[in-house]
Scaffold this active site. Structure first.
Site, short mmCIF file in Angstrom:
data_model
loop_
_atom_site.label_atom_id
_atom_site.label_comp_id
_atom_site.label_asym_id
_atom_site.label_seq_id
_atom_site.Cartn_x
_atom_site.Cartn_y
_atom_site.Cartn_z
N THR A 1 1.06 -1.23 -0.07
CA THR A 1 -0.34 -0.15 -0.04
C THR A 1 0.90 1.60 0.32
O THR A 1 2.43 1.30 0.54
CB THR A 1 -1.03 0.25 1.39
OG1 THR A 1 -0.33 0.22 2.75
CG2 THR A 1 -2.13 -0.96 1.23
N THR B 1 1.36 4.36 1.84
CA THR B 1 2.24 4.81 3.10
C THR B 1 3.44 4.07 3.30
O THR B 1 4.06 4.25 3.01
CB THR B 1 1.85 5.34 3.37
OG1 THR B 1 0.52 6.44 2.95
CG2 THR B 1 2.53 6.01 5.03
N CYS B 2 2.41 2.77 3.27
CA CYS B 2 3.37 2.06 3.77
C CYS B 2 4.70 1.38 2.73
O CYS B 2 5.57 1.06 3.88
CB CYS B 2 2.45 0.14 4.42
SG CYS B 2 1.25 0.32 5.19
N SER B 3 4.83 1.51 1.60
CA SER B 3 5.81 1.26 0.89
C SER B 3 6.98 1.99 0.28
O SER B 3 7.30 1.44 0.06
CB SER B 3 5.15 0.35 -0.55
OG SER B 3 4.34 -1.11 -0.40
#
Length: 159
Positions: free
Chosen positions: A45, A47-49
């Site tokens: 996703t 922000t996560c990546s």
């Protein structure tokens, strides 16, 4: 009720992704260790990546220099976590935790209902610091925020 500072981490089955995928219990995984575990709503996703995992990869050596292990938790299956770790060039010593059914996340009381976005049960974005399985620091993000669970914030919080 969610886990609090001073609580012991629950002992739940989980999959770890390091050099290989393995099934283990969280109790022995955290026993006798200093660990920062951060959780993301989902592998791959935005922000996560783009920010969350890369920040921990970038600062990984700083945690290691303090004798702290780093683990990344997501409610994704082990193969997704393995592919994500590979695509993000995660060092094998930064342990990826695949909580495929969300059992550990629910036991922590830090689940997020992502059904409105087609994601089902996920983990809230958070980070914690534990020593020998006991929570010493806990930083849970407000919805839509990315501030208190960053690698930089955790390095500062731990001191």
């Amino acid at each position: 009720m969610s886990i609090q500072v001073g609580d012991s981490l629950p002992d739940v089955e989980i999959r770890t992704i390091g050099a290989e995928i393995a099934q283990t219990q969280t109790g022995p995984l955290f026993a006798g260790r200093k660990v920062v575990m951060f959780a993301v709503p989902g592998a791959f996703t935005p922000t996560c990546s783009n920010r969350h995992l890369p920040g921990y990869v970038q600062h990984f050596a700083e945690f290691q220099a303090r004798g702290i292990e780093v683990m990344c938790l997501a409610v994704n299956d082990a193969y997704v976590m393995q592919a994500w770790a590979s695509s993000q060039q995660v060092p094998h010593a930064l342990l990826m935790l695949a909580d495929g059914n969300g059992a550990f996340t629910r036991a922590l009381g830090l689940e997020l209902d992502g059904s409105a976005y087609g994601m089902g049960l996920r983990a809230k974005r958070f980070a914690l610091y534990a020593e020998n399985g006991v929570v010493k620091q806990l930083q849970v993000e407000a919805p839509g925020e990315f501030r208190v669970s960053t690698a930089e914030a955790m390095l500062e919080a731990i001191g």
